[in-house]
Structure formats: structure tokens, C-alpha cells
Design an enzyme around this catalytic site. Sequence first.
Site, short mmCIF file in Angstrom:
data_model
loop_
_atom_site.label_atom_id
_atom_site.label_comp_id
_atom_site.label_asym_id
_atom_site.label_seq_id
_atom_site.Cartn_x
_atom_site.Cartn_y
_atom_site.Cartn_z
NE ARG A 1 -3.65 -2.42 0.29
CZ ARG A 1 -3.24 -3.60 -0.22
NH1 ARG A 1 -2.13 -3.67 -0.94
NH2 ARG A 1 -3.96 -4.67 -0.06
CB SER B 1 -8.47 -1.54 4.96
OG SER B 1 -8.97 -2.78 4.54
CD GLU C 1 -5.32 0.45 2.77
OE1 GLU C 1 -5.13 -0.53 3.50
OE2 GLU C 1 -6.05 0.41 1.75
C1 LIG Z 1 -15.45 -0.31 0.05
C2 LIG Z 1 -14.01 -0.06 -0.26
C3 LIG Z 1 -13.15 -1.13 -0.46
C4 LIG Z 1 -11.81 -0.92 -0.77
N1 LIG Z 1 -11.01 -2.00 -0.99
C5 LIG Z 1 -9.70 -1.83 -1.31
C6 LIG Z 1 -8.87 -2.95 -1.57
O1 LIG Z 1 -9.30 -4.09 -1.53
N2 LIG Z 1 -7.56 -2.72 -1.88
C7 LIG Z 1 -7.05 -1.46 -1.96
O2 LIG Z 1 -5.84 -1.33 -2.24
N3 LIG Z 1 -7.82 -0.37 -1.73
C8 LIG Z 1 -9.13 -0.53 -1.41
N4 LIG Z 1 -9.92 0.57 -1.16
C9 LIG Z 1 -9.33 1.92 -1.19
C10 LIG Z 1 -9.50 2.65 -2.55
O3 LIG Z 1 -10.52 2.10 -3.29
C11 LIG Z 1 -8.22 2.60 -3.40
O4 LIG Z 1 -7.13 3.12 -2.68
C12 LIG Z 1 -8.37 3.40 -4.70
O5 LIG Z 1 -7.24 3.20 -5.52
C13 LIG Z 1 -8.55 4.90 -4.47
O6 LIG Z 1 -8.90 5.45 -5.73
P1 LIG Z 1 -9.60 6.86 -5.85
O7 LIG Z 1 -9.64 7.21 -7.29
O8 LIG Z 1 -10.91 6.82 -5.14
O9 LIG Z 1 -8.57 7.77 -5.08
P2 LIG Z 1 -8.87 9.09 -4.21
O10 LIG Z 1 -9.49 8.69 -2.92
O11 LIG Z 1 -9.58 10.09 -5.03
O12 LIG Z 1 -7.39 9.57 -3.94
C14 LIG Z 1 -6.52 8.83 -3.12
C15 LIG Z 1 -5.15 9.53 -3.11
O13 LIG Z 1 -4.57 9.49 -4.40
C16 LIG Z 1 -4.36 10.80 -4.92
N5 LIG Z 1 -4.71 10.74 -6.34
C17 LIG Z 1 -5.87 10.27 -6.88
N6 LIG Z 1 -5.80 10.31 -8.21
C18 LIG Z 1 -4.57 10.81 -8.54
C19 LIG Z 1 -3.90 11.10 -9.76
N7 LIG Z 1 -4.45 10.87 -10.95
N8 LIG Z 1 -2.65 11.62 -9.71
C20 LIG Z 1 -2.04 11.85 -8.52
N9 LIG Z 1 -2.64 11.61 -7.32
C21 LIG Z 1 -3.88 11.09 -7.33
C22 LIG Z 1 -5.26 11.71 -4.09
O14 LIG Z 1 -4.76 13.02 -4.03
C23 LIG Z 1 -5.24 11.00 -2.75
O15 LIG Z 1 -4.07 11.35 -2.03
C24 LIG Z 1 -11.29 0.39 -0.87
C25 LIG Z 1 -12.17 1.48 -0.67
C26 LIG Z 1 -13.51 1.26 -0.38
C27 LIG Z 1 -14.42 2.43 -0.21
#
Ligand SMILES: Cc1cc2nc3c(=O)[nH]c(=O)nc-3n(C[C@H](O)[C@H](O)[C@H](O)COP(=O)(O)OP(=O)(O)OC[C@H]3O[C@@H](n4cnc5c(N)ncnc54)[C@H](O)[C@@H]3O)c2cc1C
Length: 347
Positions: free
Chosen positions: A167, A241, A343
Amino acid sequence: MQIQKNISLKPYNTFAVNAKAKYFSTFSSVNELEELLKTTNDKRRTINNKLILGGGSNILFTKDFDGLVLKNELKGIELIKEDENHYYVKAAAGENWHEFVMHCIKHNYAGVENLSLIPGNVGASPMQNIGAYGAEIKEVFEQLEAYHVHDNKIITFSANDCEFGYRESVFKRKYKDQFVILNVTFRLRKKPVFNASYGQVKQELEKMGVKKLSIQAISQAVINIRTSKLPDPKVIGNAGSFFKNPEINSHEFHELKRIYPGIVGYPLTNNKTKLAAAWLIEQCGPRDAVSWKGYREGDAGCHVKQPLVLVNYGNAKGEEIYKLSEKIKDSVYKNFGVTLEREVNII
Ligand SMILES: Cc1cc2nc3c(=O)[nH]c(=O)nc-3n(C[C@H](O)[C@H](O)[C@H](O)COP(=O)(O)OP(=O)(O)OC[C@H]3O[C@@H](n4cnc5c(N)ncnc54)[C@H](O)[C@@H]3O)c2cc1C
């Protein structure tokens, strides 16, 4: 391309926390991003604080954001080349991750099936090297392109450059807030190597009556497990998580195991053991309750089935969820001497 003022971020984060952004804009091309950065870096109109937002599924807003939120809406999925064993598929950062996985399954591009139904966008997937059910994106990652917010240059990052860990990546640490990830290229197999070793996946495949493994079957098994186990953010606000599973030295683990025979740990290669943070959280609780699992303070809570997931039952403030996470962290440390690391990205 328009910069809006005082926008509620509630629809843009899966915790459904009602923080506000002082400025908010979307971009759907590199030119638009460039324009936005130029305008807001302009001497007369400097906005120092910038936040790149994907699906908002790994973020907790603990206060209003006093800067510009840039919502990434870059789209497109393209097969850019193939060789004897692999397809190389480039996906724009604003593509929804699960839809990208479904695209790969449909075209028989193997390697991301275990990562089905993870919320969020492609652009955030390298940020924390997303992983689930025995797979991580670093295994299929070829390269990414990212835009430097100050130098206005596009830089290519290989897997080595990203320094992926559990992560973790450079984008979460030393290059935090410096790059906008524009697209990611994945190296996907023509002949799948099935990864069904994870206990729950194996059991689910048996339950489904699958006789012959396929990427479609594994994806469906993962979807079934996830929908039965994890709270749907559309129903209860959450970001998956909240904490990482802590890694400790194996001798410390054996010592803990002597005192707590039920403790759950998975041996790693480097004489370390990964502890199940959910188990640790479940074993301790606040003064007035036996366990954090199912505990609720106002609208902030620890999920009834999955204690690793903190939830917003309705109108919790980000700060309240954060404070609850601090209490859980302190209590796990007091009981086990183990430090939990978050995380979720705290803003
Ligand atoms: C129900 C649920 C289950 C989940 N299960 C998992 C799992 O099994 N495994 C796992 O690893 N994660 C899991 N996650 C966490 C999450 O889904 C992941 O971390 C996902 O990759 C976040 O994507 P996002 O586009 O929503 O990022 P955001 O929440 O929008 O951003 C997260 C971070 O990344 C940065 N960011 C986003 N996009 C960019 C970009 N294009 N360039 C630079 N920085 C950027 C943001 O500034 C922020 O710091 C889960 C979340 C939920 C709600």
C-alpha cells in the site's frame, strides 16, 4: 473548464463527509490541466494548495479544503501493443478501476481479475499499489505518465521508479502532491496464471461449482466475496480498510502468540510477520464496550462485521472519524505494543 467556489465535497468522497473545497474544477484533457495549473500558479492568483481527486474512495477530509480540488476526468482505454505473451493496455487516470477490470475480462487480458470491484479510479491505483485477494497492481504494472505540477513536464515512471511496497509508492511519500498521474499502462497476460490460492477465493469458487478456472470465474468469486463482506459506500460511508496490516519482526510475533494464542499473523519472507489489524482491533475496545467492532460514537463508527473499516452512519464529521481512529490506534498500542498505520489519506 471552470473554477467553482465553495463546493461541497460530499458527493466526491465515499466517506460522504460534508467538507467544502474553496475552489473546485474538473479536467478531461492534459491541456485543460495545464491551463488550470497555469491560471492558479499565476502570481496574481496563486492557489498553493492543490488536491488531485479520483473517486474519493481513499480520502478522509477532516476539515474544509483551503485550496483547489482538481477532479481528474481523463478517459480512454487503449491496447497499445502486444508481444508473444502479453497485451499492453494503457488506461487514462480518470477511468473507473472496476470498469477497467471488466474491460480486461471481456477481452481476455489476464492479471487484474483478483482486483475486481475495488472502488476508485485507475489514476490512484499506483498511489498505494492497490491490492486484494493475493494480488497487487505492481505485478501487472508496466509504466505510468505523470504531470509535474510545478515544472509543467510529463515524466514516465517505470515500476522501479514507483518504489511500490505494501500500500505504498513514491507518490504517497517523497513525491506527494507533486505529480498528477495521467495514465497507467498495464502488462496483461495472454495465457492467464490463475491466482486462486487465497482461502476465501478457493471456497467461493467451490461454492459457485466452478470446475475449470477462468479469469471470469475468479473475478465473479471476488465480486461475490466483496459484496457479502464489505459495506457498500453508497449505503454506509466508508473508505475500505482504514488501517494497514502492521508488519512486525517474527520473534515479536512469537512472543505475542505465546500471550495471545488466537493472534492472526502471516509470515513474510524477510523474517517479518504481517498481523491482521482487524483481529487486534476486535480484541480491544473503549472503556464502556468490550470491543471496537460495532462501536459507534455519534455517526462515526467501527463496522459491525469488519472492524478494519471505519464508517460514517450519516452526518459524522471527518474530524470525528479521525478522532475515533486515534482512539483505536492508542488502544491497540496499549494492549499489544503494535502501532497501526493509516491506509486512508488524511486531508
Ligand atoms: C469499500 C471499499 C473497499 C476498498 N477496498 C480496497 C482494496 O481491496 N484494496 C485497496 O488497495 N484499496 C481498497 N480501497 C481503497 C481505494 O478504493 C483505493 O485506494 C483506490 O485506488 C482509491 O482510488 P480513488 O480514485 O478513489 O482515489 P482518491 O481517494 O480520489 O485519492 C486517493 C489519493 O490518491 C491521490 N490521487 C488520486 N488520483 C490521482 C492522480 N491521478 N494523480 C495523482 N494523485 C492522485 C489523491 O490526491 C489521494 O491522495 C477500498 C475502498 C472502499 C471504499
